[in-house]
Design a protein around this motif. Structure first.
Motif, PDB file in Angstrom:
ATOM      1  N   PHE A 165       0.819  -1.203   0.000  1.00 39.55           N
ATOM      2  CA  PHE A 165       0.000   0.000   0.000  1.00 39.55           C
ATOM      3  C   PHE A 165       0.855   1.257   0.000  1.00 39.55           C
ATOM      4  CE2 PHE A 165      -3.645  -2.595   0.611  1.00 39.55           C
ATOM      5  CZ  PHE A 165      -4.752  -1.789   0.361  1.00 39.55           C
ATOM      6  N   GLU A 166       1.954   1.257   0.732  1.00 41.45           N
ATOM      7  CA  GLU A 166       2.821   2.438   0.759  1.00 41.45           C
ATOM      8  C   GLU A 166       3.391   2.745  -0.611  1.00 41.45           C
ATOM      9  OE1 GLU A 166       5.823   2.850   3.746  1.00 41.45           O
ATOM     10  OE2 GLU A 166       4.593   1.839   5.264  1.00 41.45           O
ATOM     11  N   HIS A 192       2.138   1.972  -3.581  1.00 43.55           N
ATOM     12  CA  HIS A 192       1.088   2.494  -4.460  1.00 43.55           C
ATOM     13  C   HIS A 192       0.675   3.906  -4.054  1.00 43.55           C
ATOM     14  CE1 HIS A 192       0.153  -0.765  -7.222  1.00 43.55           C
ATOM     15  NE2 HIS A 192       0.385  -1.621  -6.238  1.00 43.55           N
ATOM     16  N   ARG A 193       0.643   4.185  -2.757  1.00 41.69           N
ATOM     17  CA  ARG A 193       0.305   5.538  -2.322  1.00 41.69           C
ATOM     18  C   ARG A 193       1.349   6.534  -2.821  1.00 41.69           C
ATOM     19  NH1 ARG A 193      -0.589   4.680   2.768  1.00 41.69           N
ATOM     20  NH2 ARG A 193       1.508   5.156   3.521  1.00 41.69           N
ATOM     21  N   GLY A 233       0.842   7.068  -6.514  1.00 42.70           N
ATOM     22  CA  GLY A 233      -0.468   7.549  -6.926  1.00 42.70           C
ATOM     23  C   GLY A 233      -1.225   6.532  -7.752  1.00 42.70           C
ATOM     24  N   HIS A 270      -3.225   2.433  -7.921  1.00 46.20           N
ATOM     25  CA  HIS A 270      -4.254   1.717  -7.163  1.00 46.20           C
ATOM     26  C   HIS A 270      -3.729   0.384  -6.629  1.00 46.20           C
ATOM     27  CE1 HIS A 270      -8.138   0.330  -5.884  1.00 46.20           C
ATOM     28  NE2 HIS A 270      -8.174  -0.666  -6.749  1.00 46.20           N
ATOM     29  N   TRP A 313      -5.266   1.914   5.771  1.00 40.63           N
ATOM     30  CA  TRP A 313      -4.373   2.326   4.671  1.00 40.63           C
ATOM     31  C   TRP A 313      -5.167   2.981   3.553  1.00 40.63           C
ATOM     32  CZ3 TRP A 313      -2.111  -3.141   5.329  1.00 40.63           C
ATOM     33  CH2 TRP A 313      -1.155  -3.125   6.349  1.00 40.63           C
ATOM     34  N   TYR A 314      -6.360   2.463   3.302  1.00 39.71           N
ATOM     35  CA  TYR A 314      -7.237   3.084   2.305  1.00 39.71           C
ATOM     36  C   TYR A 314      -7.548   4.520   2.712  1.00 39.71           C
ATOM     37  CZ  TYR A 314      -9.034   0.187  -1.510  1.00 39.71           C
ATOM     38  OH  TYR A 314      -9.187  -0.491  -2.676  1.00 39.71           O
ATOM     39  N   GLY A 318      -5.824   6.457   4.393  1.00 38.19           N
ATOM     40  CA  GLY A 318      -4.627   7.276   4.317  1.00 38.19           C
ATOM     41  C   GLY A 318      -4.132   7.561   2.919  1.00 38.19           C
ATOM     42  N   ARG A 319      -4.861   7.064   1.908  1.00 40.86           N
ATOM     43  CA  ARG A 319      -4.406   7.267   0.533  1.00 40.86           C
ATOM     44  C   ARG A 319      -4.447   8.744   0.154  1.00 40.86           C
ATOM     45  NH1 ARG A 319      -7.675   3.744  -3.534  1.00 40.86           N
ATOM     46  NH2 ARG A 319      -9.384   4.553  -2.304  1.00 40.86           N
TER      47      ARG A 319
END
Length: 362
Positions: free
Chosen positions: A313-314, A316-317, A320, A322, A358-359, A361-362
């Motif tokens: 997740f980090e 992808h965040r 930018g 998905h 995490w979602y 925090g995107r």
């Protein structure tokens, strides 16, 4: 060839002929529906939740449903649920093609048929899929969780959303909410080919052993038999990318398996450990995106599940892009060995809440 080899070859030939005469395990229109769902994942409009860990059980499917409710509410996106079907002609995760065995092929078919009966049966349409019951089970989990203070806000919001749905007359058991698909790592080609059929509507070939078929890291060679087989079927496909996978290799796989760059056709299962996710995934995602391909990216954690999914997740965040989903090994109802990737129901729900965070925090 020895006499024993000749007998084994004859038995295998007979088993393959039997499989070819049996009904398909899934249907082309179902494969097309999953492909459409995974297209939404590739576009960033849905999240894929793949659950595996042996034969699907009532406990495992209930765990997937509870996770899906948490993730759908937190991410405000549909969750595409894929359950791994049991059986394989060799140990799960074994690299490369396995030596086929006649009786094992028969067992694989029987196990997959039983799993699909469970997926299609009353379990998913009955009280196990009822949102109110699911919410109560989530509340029970939160009440006994050490992280209940952190999870409580989301749970209360979920409860309010369900009450609003009931007040407005919306049903708690929509077809999408109870929809499951089946997937598995590709079995020996004798098995897969025997269950490949040409759809009368389109004239296209489908591998009807499962809706989603994925290729393990040891079998993803461009000149390999499994890649050649996968290129010839219409199903949505997955390919495991390990820590040694390169961007050039990923692009070559796209050229071979998804030449039309169609969203939903190809999903990359990232299985490389947290350190390699940080080190290797950014280049893979960036170069694949620059090619114009719209693939789904799914985290398939190798060791420390929480750490690796968090790294996924980090990355992808930061890019930018998905984070398209996760593939998890679930026990359903048996407490797993500490430290491994196999998750109990409570551990799976705890992970769902972490992903929800995490979602947010995107």
């Amino acid at each position: 060839m020895t006499a024993a080899d000749a007998r084994a070859a004859s038995a295998l030939h007979q088993a393959v002929a039997e499989l070819g005469s049996l009904p398909p395990l899934v249907f082309p229109d179902e494969c097309d529906r999953l492909r459409a769902r995974l297209a939404a994942v590739a576009r960033g409009e849905a999240f894929a939740l793949l659950g595996d860990g042996g034969a699907p059980s009532g406990g495992m499917l209930t765990t997937l449903l509870r996770m899906a409710v948490v993730l759908s509410y937190a991410g405000s996106v549909p969750v595409v649920k894929v359950a791994g079907t049991a059986g394989g002609d060799g140990p799960a995760g074994t690299p490369g093609p396995h030596t086929p065995d006649a009786e094992r092929l028969r067992r694989t078919y029987r196990a997959a048929a039983a799993a699909l009966n469970l997926l299609r049966g009353g379990l998913t349409a009955g009280h196990h899929a009822d949102l109110r019951r699911t919410h109560r089970a989530i509340e029970d989990f939160v009440a006994r969780s050490p992280a209940r203070a952190r999870h409580g806000r989301l749970t209360r919001g979920l409860g309010a959303a369900i009450r609003f749905m009931e007040a407005s007359g919306a049903t708690g058991n929509t077809p999408h909410a109870t929809e499951f698909f089946a997937g598995h790592a590709a079995h020996p080609l004798e098995y897969e080919s025997a269950l490949t059929r040409v759809d009368e509507r389109s004239g296209l070939a489908y591998g009807l052993s499962g809706h989603l078929v994925w290729i393990g890291g040891g079998a993803r060679r461009l000149d390999g038999a499994q890649v050649e087989f996968a290129a010839g079927i219409r199903n949505p496909l997955g390919v495991v990318l390990g820590p040694a996978a390169t961007a050039d290799e990923a692009l070559a796989l796209i050229d071979r398996l998804d030449p039309e760059l169609a969203p939903g056709r190809l999903t990359f299962l990232v299985r490389m450990g947290a350190a390699a996710v940080y080190d290797r995934l950014p280049e893979l995602v960036t170069k694949v995106g620059a090619s114009g391909a719209q693939v789904g990216w799914v985290c398939d954690p190798l060791h420390d599940v929480l750490e690796e999914v968090g790294a996924f997740f980090e990355v992808h965040r930061a890019l930018g892009t998905h984070p398209g989903g996760v593939r998890l090994e679930l026990t359903g109802d048996v407490e797993p060995t500490a430290g491994g990737p196999l998750l109990s129901p409570d551990q799976a729900l705890d992970l769902a809440f972490a992903i929800a965070g995490w979602y947010a925090g995107r």
